[in-house]
Design an enzyme around this catalytic site. Structure first.
Site, PDB file in Angstrom:
ATOM      1  N   HIS A 179     -16.741  -2.999  -9.105  1.00 40.99           N
ATOM      2  CA  HIS A 179     -15.721  -2.779  -9.919  1.00 40.99           C
ATOM      3  C   HIS A 179     -14.898  -3.866  -9.220  1.00 40.99           C
ATOM      4  O   HIS A 179     -13.416  -4.698  -9.587  1.00 40.99           O
ATOM      5  CB  HIS A 179     -14.942  -1.464 -10.099  1.00 40.99           C
ATOM      6  CG  HIS A 179     -15.401  -0.353 -11.018  1.00 40.99           C
ATOM      7  ND1 HIS A 179     -15.378   1.134 -10.412  1.00 40.99           N
ATOM      8  CD2 HIS A 179     -15.187  -0.858 -11.898  1.00 40.99           C
ATOM      9  CE1 HIS A 179     -16.079   1.630 -11.279  1.00 40.99           C
ATOM     10  NE2 HIS A 179     -16.122   0.709 -12.561  1.00 40.99           N
ATOM     11  N   LYS A 200     -17.395   9.069 -21.609  1.00 41.20           N
ATOM     12  CA  LYS A 200     -17.847   8.359 -22.856  1.00 41.20           C
ATOM     13  C   LYS A 200     -18.396   9.838 -23.511  1.00 41.20           C
ATOM     14  O   LYS A 200     -17.916   8.857 -24.804  1.00 41.20           O
ATOM     15  CB  LYS A 200     -18.888   7.281 -21.642  1.00 41.20           C
ATOM     16  CG  LYS A 200     -18.647   5.795 -21.828  1.00 41.20           C
ATOM     17  CD  LYS A 200     -18.802   5.593 -21.234  1.00 41.20           C
ATOM     18  CE  LYS A 200     -18.377   3.742 -20.336  1.00 41.20           C
ATOM     19  NZ  LYS A 200     -19.091   3.511 -19.458  1.00 41.20           N
ATOM     20  N   ARG A 242     -22.650  -6.768 -16.892  1.00 42.19           N
ATOM     21  CA  ARG A 242     -23.975  -5.904 -16.125  1.00 42.19           C
ATOM     22  C   ARG A 242     -25.315  -6.896 -16.925  1.00 42.19           C
ATOM     23  O   ARG A 242     -25.356  -7.494 -16.216  1.00 42.19           O
ATOM     24  CB  ARG A 242     -23.763  -4.814 -15.002  1.00 42.19           C
ATOM     25  CG  ARG A 242     -23.249  -4.260 -14.474  1.00 42.19           C
ATOM     26  CD  ARG A 242     -23.397  -2.870 -14.123  1.00 42.19           C
ATOM     27  NE  ARG A 242     -22.154  -2.321 -15.571  1.00 42.19           N
ATOM     28  CZ  ARG A 242     -21.964  -1.662 -15.642  1.00 42.19           C
ATOM     29  NH1 ARG A 242     -21.803  -0.317 -14.690  1.00 42.19           N
ATOM     30  NH2 ARG A 242     -22.249  -0.458 -16.887  1.00 42.19           N
ATOM     31  N   SER A 247     -20.659   3.476 -11.818  1.00 49.26           N
ATOM     32  CA  SER A 247     -19.684   5.241 -11.555  1.00 49.26           C
ATOM     33  C   SER A 247     -20.614   6.380 -11.296  1.00 49.26           C
ATOM     34  O   SER A 247     -21.191   7.161 -10.247  1.00 49.26           O
ATOM     35  CB  SER A 247     -17.942   5.430 -12.089  1.00 49.26           C
ATOM     36  OG  SER A 247     -17.681   4.406 -11.608  1.00 49.26           O
TER      37      SER A 247
END
Ligand code: PNS
Length: 165
Positions: free
Chosen positions: A21, A45, A97, A135
């Protein structure tokens, strides 16, 4: 040019903030004079709660990014487009990514475009050394007693240690 983007958001859940991040925030700052790291209340999520509270995630991000000129950290609830309006941000920067990120981010960007076509979505490629980093990987590692100090700043290592002790 008066229409130039002066302020962007780097939004996310930041549960917790990682070196990946922080790399995205630095890249965003190179292309824009004012960057706000927008920490979402977020239920996660999959609708599962976060490991750190919103206040804790903001505090960790602030500590991790302390001293970066032109960068601030703010919490937000509700829609990203509404928060962008509130703080007068004209763009959103996110890191990519892999192709798997692209699918998700494209959907979010398309939706945000429908909600406010003036809010520019921009993407930076994460540094290859952070391609695997997330994370959730950090949380999993920490919860099993693994060393996370290569992936997160010291304040986050400490907070994870306390959380999973
Ligand atoms: O760290 P994440 O999970 O990739 O961050 C996702 C986040 C918080 C940026 C995204 O879920 C978001 O913008 N949430 C705020 C609510 C919103 O505006 N959602 C998009 C339209 S439904």
């Amino acid at each position: 040019m008066s229409d130039a983007i002066q302020h962007v958001l780097v939004p996310g859940t930041f549960d917790p903030i990682t070196y990946g991040h922080m790399d995205v925030v630095r890249r965003a700052r190179r292309i824009c004079p004012h960057v706000t790291v927008a920490v979402a209340e977020s239920l996660g999520k999959n609708g599962v709660g976060t490991t750190f509270s919103l206040e804790e995630r903001v505090a960790l991000a602030r500590e991790a990014l302390d001293g970066l000129d032109g960068v601030d950290v703010l919490p937000f609830t509700g829609l990203l487009v509404d928060f962008a309006r509130e703080v007068d941000a004209q763009g959103v920067v996110k890191g990519l990514r892999a192709m798997t990120d692209f699918e998700y981010e494209l959907q979010q960007a398309d939706l945000n475009y429908r909600l406010n076509p003036r809010l520019e979505s921009m993407f930076v490629m994460s540094a290859p050394e952070y391609g695997y980093l997330s994370s959730s990987v950090v949380r999993q590692l920490a919860s099993m007693g693994g060393d996370v100090s290569d992936f997160v700043p010291a304040c986050v290592t400490e907070a994870l240690h306390e959380r999973f002790m």
